[in-house]
Design a protein around this motif. Structure first.
Motif, mmCIF file in Angstrom:
data_model
loop_
_atom_site.group_PDB
_atom_site.id
_atom_site.type_symbol
_atom_site.label_atom_id
_atom_site.label_comp_id
_atom_site.label_asym_id
_atom_site.label_seq_id
_atom_site.Cartn_x
_atom_site.Cartn_y
_atom_site.Cartn_z
ATOM 1 N N SER A 151 46.293 -13.871 22.674
ATOM 2 C CA SER A 151 45.415 -12.752 22.334
ATOM 3 C C SER A 151 43.941 -13.064 22.535
ATOM 4 C CB SER A 151 45.639 -12.325 20.873
ATOM 5 O OG SER A 151 46.870 -11.674 20.717
ATOM 6 N N PHE A 171 49.480 -10.704 19.403
ATOM 7 C CA PHE A 171 49.064 -10.568 18.010
ATOM 8 C C PHE A 171 50.087 -11.148 17.048
ATOM 9 C CE2 PHE A 171 48.485 -8.103 14.066
ATOM 10 C CZ PHE A 171 47.153 -8.399 13.808
ATOM 11 N N GLN A 172 51.374 -10.957 17.352
ATOM 12 C CA GLN A 172 52.420 -11.431 16.437
ATOM 13 C C GLN A 172 52.557 -12.944 16.433
ATOM 14 O OE1 GLN A 172 56.389 -10.330 17.849
ATOM 15 N NE2 GLN A 172 55.492 -9.799 19.840
ATOM 16 N N TYR A 173 51.924 -13.619 17.406
ATOM 17 C CA TYR A 173 52.021 -15.072 17.482
ATOM 18 C C TYR A 173 50.765 -15.769 16.962
ATOM 19 C CZ TYR A 173 55.881 -13.855 20.588
ATOM 20 O OH TYR A 173 57.024 -13.325 21.109
ATOM 21 N N SER A 205 51.363 -18.359 14.268
ATOM 22 C CA SER A 205 52.158 -19.522 14.664
ATOM 23 C C SER A 205 51.360 -20.505 15.517
ATOM 24 C CB SER A 205 53.409 -19.066 15.429
ATOM 25 O OG SER A 205 53.044 -18.406 16.629
ATOM 26 N N ASN A 226 50.379 -8.014 22.630
ATOM 27 C CA ASN A 226 51.549 -8.872 22.844
ATOM 28 C C ASN A 226 51.409 -10.218 22.146
ATOM 29 O OD1 ASN A 226 52.786 -6.927 24.395
ATOM 30 N ND2 ASN A 226 52.144 -7.804 26.359
#
Length: 290
Positions: free
Chosen positions: A259, A248-250, A253, A246
């Motif tokens: 994570s 990983f995509q942040y 940023s 959940n």
């Protein structure tokens, strides 16, 4: 405490790293067991999650009034609470899969060693065939076929791991079968199952305990991998692998805590269990002592 257990503990505590690892495992298990009383939030209760609290950094005071010491994830879950519940799931899956795989693998290995002949050849060729496939590949295929959920996940983990127990049990039982006490037991009018369960099997337990410890850690890592890939438990039961996925995509940023903290918890748990297993291996097999 019995003299044998006392002597075992005296030797175990000579390795302070193994003692620290055992203490870490005990703390994690206790934290997982008492998660409903320790965690400030129930991460499974989606009705209580506030999107206004999502992706907040560690130390953020949410609208619910308490401090999110490790921050929140993209759904507004308190990460500390989610990690505690995630550890609970990881331990449940690892121990359940390890126990079932231990039972099935041990029975198959001991049966092959005791029966011999075509039974031995058939069982061990099946075990060798399964060991030729990577565990992660086999688990991925089974989970994709069986679907998400605890039972399908445990089936996949057991199928990917029972062969290690079967091979270990077979090797230990084959060695025990050649010893004089087994020959003496066979010379008496004892049924075969009593020879197996009262004489051979108890002497096969030490190596199986070591393998069981390592395989619990492997099952936890495998479950986390499947959850990270979206093939583990459903999103309503966030395991450590899913928490890592959940966030990983942040990562790019700057919201690395989503994570990183679950990843640290997973690494600490797996390393601690492996260190304990390594110490047990050294004690059960004196030839491996340094």
């Amino acid at each position: 405490m019995s003299p044998a257990l006392s002597a075992f503990w005296q030797e175990y505590r000579e390795n302070w790293i193994a003692v620290v690892a055992l203490a870490v495992v005990a703390i994690i298990v206790a934290a997982a067991l008492f998660a409903p009383w320790i965690a400030p939030q129930d991460p499974y209760d989606l009705a209580n999650l506030e999107l206004a609290n999502a992706r907040r950094p560690p130390g953020f005071v949410g609208s619910d009034g308490y401090v999110h010491w490790l921050g929140t994830d993209a759904q507004g879950r308190d990460l500390f609470s989610a990690i505690l519940y995630g550890l609970r799931i990881s331990l449940q899956m690892g121990i359940a899969a390890g126990a079932v795989a231990l039972t099935i693998g041990t029975l198959l290995g001991v049966l092959a060693a005791h029966a011999g002949g075509k039974v031995e050849a058939g069982i061990m060729r099946l075990v060798d065939l399964q060991l030729s496939f990577p565990a992660i590949l086999l688990a991925l295929v089974l989970v994709a076929v069986l679907g998400q959920g605890r039972v399908p996940l445990i089936i996949a983990l057991v199928t990917a791991q029972y062969a290690y127990f079967a091979r270990t049990a077979y090797g230990a039982a084959t060695a025990e079968r050649q010893k004089d006490y087994v020959e003496a037991a066979r010379a008496t009018p004892l049924p075969g199952r009593r020879v197996v369960f009262r004489h051979i099997l108890p002497n096969c337990l030490p190596p199986l305990i070591v393998v069981g410890t390592v395989q619990v850690a492997n099952a936890i890592a495998l479950e986390a991998t499947l959850s990270f890939l979206g093939l583990g438990l459903p999103p309503t039961e966030p395991s450590l692998g899913m928490l890592i996925a959940n966030g990983f995509q942040y990562m790019m940023s700057g919201r690395t805590w989503i994570s990183v903290y679950p990843g640290i918890a997973l690494i600490v748990l797996i390393v601690a269990i492996n260190v304990v297993g390594d110490q047990l291996r050294d004690q059960f097999n004196p030839r491996l002592r340094r």
